[in-house]
Design a protein around this motif. Sequence first.
Motif, mmCIF file in Angstrom:
data_model
loop_
_atom_site.group_PDB
_atom_site.id
_atom_site.type_symbol
_atom_site.label_atom_id
_atom_site.label_comp_id
_atom_site.label_asym_id
_atom_site.label_seq_id
_atom_site.Cartn_x
_atom_site.Cartn_y
_atom_site.Cartn_z
ATOM 1 N N LEU A 286 0.835 -1.199 0.000
ATOM 2 C CA LEU A 286 0.000 0.000 0.000
ATOM 3 C C LEU A 286 0.877 1.260 0.000
ATOM 4 C CD1 LEU A 286 -2.934 0.971 0.138
ATOM 5 C CD2 LEU A 286 -2.705 1.066 2.609
ATOM 6 N N ASN A 287 1.952 1.197 0.782
ATOM 7 C CA ASN A 287 2.869 2.340 0.805
ATOM 8 C C ASN A 287 3.422 2.610 -0.585
ATOM 9 O OD1 ASN A 287 2.553 2.673 3.461
ATOM 10 N ND2 ASN A 287 4.321 1.432 4.042
ATOM 11 N N ALA A 288 3.756 1.489 -1.252
ATOM 12 C CA ALA A 288 4.301 1.639 -2.597
ATOM 13 C C ALA A 288 3.243 2.257 -3.515
ATOM 14 C CB ALA A 288 4.750 0.285 -3.118
ATOM 15 N N VAL A 289 2.011 1.722 -3.437
ATOM 16 C CA VAL A 289 0.922 2.225 -4.289
ATOM 17 C C VAL A 289 0.717 3.720 -4.033
ATOM 18 C CG1 VAL A 289 -1.568 2.112 -4.689
ATOM 19 C CG2 VAL A 289 -0.247 0.011 -4.453
ATOM 20 N N MET A 290 0.646 4.084 -2.727
ATOM 21 C CA MET A 290 0.382 5.475 -2.377
ATOM 22 C C MET A 290 1.533 6.374 -2.811
ATOM 23 S SD MET A 290 -2.529 5.682 -0.910
ATOM 24 C CE MET A 290 -2.598 7.033 0.244
ATOM 25 N N GLY A 291 2.728 5.875 -2.586
ATOM 26 C CA GLY A 291 3.902 6.675 -2.937
ATOM 27 C C GLY A 291 3.950 6.949 -4.430
ATOM 28 N N LEU A 295 3.654 10.342 -6.623
ATOM 29 C CA LEU A 295 4.618 10.763 -7.647
ATOM 30 C C LEU A 295 3.906 11.007 -8.973
ATOM 31 C CD1 LEU A 295 7.660 8.390 -7.045
ATOM 32 C CD2 LEU A 295 7.402 10.785 -6.421
ATOM 33 N N LEU A 296 3.009 10.067 -9.285
ATOM 34 C CA LEU A 296 2.238 10.180 -10.532
ATOM 35 C C LEU A 296 1.435 11.480 -10.533
ATOM 36 C CD1 LEU A 296 1.846 8.342 -12.969
ATOM 37 C CD2 LEU A 296 -0.202 7.420 -11.865
ATOM 38 N N GLY A 297 0.831 11.781 -9.357
ATOM 39 C CA GLY A 297 0.000 12.988 -9.228
ATOM 40 C C GLY A 297 0.808 14.249 -9.504
ATOM 41 N N GLU A 298 2.102 14.185 -9.266
ATOM 42 C CA GLU A 298 2.917 15.382 -9.470
ATOM 43 C C GLU A 298 3.453 15.482 -10.901
ATOM 44 O OE1 GLU A 298 5.882 15.401 -6.437
ATOM 45 O OE2 GLU A 298 4.332 15.336 -4.864
ATOM 46 N N SER A 299 3.225 14.433 -11.678
ATOM 47 C CA SER A 299 3.704 14.488 -13.072
ATOM 48 C C SER A 299 2.634 15.142 -13.963
ATOM 49 C CB SER A 299 4.051 13.081 -13.551
ATOM 50 O OG SER A 299 2.903 12.290 -13.477
ATOM 51 N N ARG A 300 2.982 15.302 -15.224
ATOM 52 C CA ARG A 300 2.047 15.963 -16.139
ATOM 53 C C ARG A 300 0.913 14.990 -16.488
ATOM 54 N NH1 ARG A 300 3.657 20.410 -19.133
ATOM 55 N NH2 ARG A 300 5.841 19.946 -18.778
ATOM 56 N N LEU A 301 -0.299 15.336 -16.149
ATOM 57 C CA LEU A 301 -1.439 14.433 -16.381
ATOM 58 C C LEU A 301 -2.602 15.223 -16.943
ATOM 59 C CD1 LEU A 301 -1.526 12.515 -12.969
ATOM 60 C CD2 LEU A 301 -0.632 11.640 -15.111
ATOM 61 N N TYR A 308 -8.200 9.744 -11.813
ATOM 62 C CA TYR A 308 -7.888 8.350 -11.450
ATOM 63 C C TYR A 308 -6.914 8.330 -10.275
ATOM 64 C CZ TYR A 308 -9.621 7.496 -16.213
ATOM 65 O OH TYR A 308 -10.364 7.471 -17.342
ATOM 66 N N VAL A 309 -5.891 9.203 -10.378
ATOM 67 C CA VAL A 309 -4.876 9.223 -9.319
ATOM 68 C C VAL A 309 -5.525 9.633 -7.993
ATOM 69 C CG1 VAL A 309 -2.785 10.371 -8.499
ATOM 70 C CG2 VAL A 309 -2.954 9.632 -10.879
ATOM 71 N N ALA A 310 -6.428 10.618 -8.070
ATOM 72 C CA ALA A 310 -7.090 11.078 -6.831
ATOM 73 C C ALA A 310 -7.873 9.925 -6.214
ATOM 74 C CB ALA A 310 -8.019 12.251 -7.147
ATOM 75 N N THR A 311 -8.542 9.108 -7.072
ATOM 76 C CA THR A 311 -9.310 7.970 -6.550
ATOM 77 C C THR A 311 -8.378 6.964 -5.889
ATOM 78 O OG1 THR A 311 -10.820 8.289 -8.367
ATOM 79 C CG2 THR A 311 -11.034 6.224 -7.161
ATOM 80 N N ILE A 312 -7.248 6.673 -6.574
ATOM 81 C CA ILE A 312 -6.291 5.719 -5.982
ATOM 82 C C ILE A 312 -5.835 6.251 -4.626
ATOM 83 C CG2 ILE A 312 -3.990 4.694 -6.207
ATOM 84 C CD1 ILE A 312 -4.374 4.797 -9.250
#
Length: 656
Positions: A286-291, A295-301, A308-312
């Motif tokens: 879970l830590n890995a998923v959240m981490g 990181l994904l949330g901070e990239s260009r999306l 999707y990232v917010a839901t995760i």
Amino acid sequence: MPASTDFLSTVVQLRLDTVCFGVIGTLGALACWRFLRTREAAKEMSCGWWFAAAGIVLLGVVGSERSSLRRQATLGEALSAFAPTYAREMERLGHAQLTAVTSPGDPARAAILAAARDWNALNRTLGELFTFRAGPNDQIQLIVDASVPAATGALPANSSSFRRALAGETYFDPNIIRDARGEWVRAFAPIRNATGQVEAGLVLGYPAGAWLRAIASSRMLVLGPALALLGSLLGLTAFVGITRRRYREHHETERQLHEAKIAADEASRAKSDFLAVMSHEIRTPLNAVMGFANLLGESRLDDAQRGYVATITSEGARLGSLVNDLLDLSKIEEGRLVLERLPFAPAEVAHEVLRLLQGRAQEKKIELRFEAQLAGPLLVAGDPLRFRQILVNLIDNAIKFTPQGIVTLFLQWEPGTGGMGAGELSVRVRDTGIGIPPEKIGQLFQKFMQADTSMTRRYGGTGLGLAICQRLVSIMSGQIRVESKLGQGSDFIFSIPLVPVALPPESPATEPEPLVAPVRPPRILVVDDMETNRFLLEVFLRRNGFEPALASGGEEAVRLSSHERFDAILMDLQMPDVDGYTATQRIRAAEPPGHHTVIIALTATIARGTREKCLAAGMDEHLTKPLDLRKFKQLLHKLIAGGAAPAPIALSSTGN
Ligand code: ADP
């Protein structure tokens, strides 16, 4: 014969009383045995008890017979002792002159009758008194009868007793004789003439009823106590048998309970071990998923991807908080939860919680209010984290179950009401939300309890939060309750006794000051066997101004730390080659004197005693995953400020 004497005579002669005693005694013993058998208590009693019962029956039977015989003998002797005396008197008064036909007017006869009447009157036990003589044809001729002076003639007595008296024997006949006047037992004595020859016989008759009663009572004197003794013995037998059985059962139940408790304790230990392992297993990925989601949330999306990232992230946070809740609850229920006792300001904690939840409230356009009656800045000794946990739960619920309106937090302090110098802090969380149905209020603090499961789908949740709050409040020796009106809102109120202190609180929100001017970024060695974790920590640390190095196991960590001095080592505990404890011990052993590298355990495991084990192995602290940057920086600051690490490092405050 009167019916009562008939009955008594039958009883005495057939020994019905003794027989009855024997039968009742035997049946009683059998009944007692059966009674104990039906209660499964018969085997508790040894044969000795039953032999004692049989002995009492036997002694009763034999004793009553002996007593009756002794009584007959003594009575017979006593009754027949009078007969010779009266016979001598008869001789003196001239009985030898009388015949069966002597007229009633004869002076000798009159004198004898008068004397006999006197004796009758004086001796109340005497029922009849008469004399007899052998008549012609072997008949027994009546001579004088004290009760019927006119009576004459032959007596219908061919009994041997008459003959024995006429043969000169003084004799008692215990056989009951009936005649027109009643029933008698008789004593016989010979009457002699002047030459000493037996010329007649004397009969003293005693009422048979008295005789029979005396015999019966002599038996009862033995049978009664024997029966009472037997009854007591059987009663005692039953009592002892049942008591012994109950004692055995009680003992057995206690043993079973003890075993059940041991089994339950083992099961509970197994459960908590399982929970600890599971939580580790769940938290690590879970830590890995959240981490990575962060990181994904901070990239260009694009917008959809950001959604999707917010839901995760939000679902991951939910899962994380569920795991935490479950672990908290299991810790509390096992009595493993130990409260801290630190100085803190309840108002400050309240502000912090409101700040934390402000965002959620704003999303729903709910106004958050805070009111306090604390009579000045209040500092108390207690567990600020657990106090905070309760506030977060209650205010989070209030926001969750309030579609619109206001959520208010009230704090009130009453000094000196909690005993031993403690005061009472009352907290009330009021909302204007959906309210709770009255019938649900009683069960609200049970585990997994949700007032309305259809609401759950709408509002989410697991039903553990209030259960945890209630148990925490209770561990703090406080009380929690709910007041609610359906459709109008709810008030959750709890009060806890707290001791006020004078010390200023250590502000958990204060960011530590940099120790020295920045020279180089702190060098941190990340030790973890899982590549995802290493990668995640590397990115995370680098982004926050640290300079990470990576080791994939304990062995590598020992090797790297011998070549380079790190400002801190973040050490995973469970690793396949050399675990975190051993690696730390080896690093410490290899350190030159005066050098101390800060080693912080970083683990998802929260099993009991983990921190103590870490400290014992030589680590400086223990943090749980996911790494909380603020805590990490504070800790590093504290450890380095405490003189652990002399290297000049900078603790960057970027990227909080
Ligand atoms: P969760 O909120 O995770 O479901 P809780 O134990 O915190 O679990 O709450 C249990 C239940 O109590 C909730 O599901 C809800 O039905 C009810 N409840 C709690 N707080 C409130 C509140 N402020 N207003 C209305 N209902 C509430």
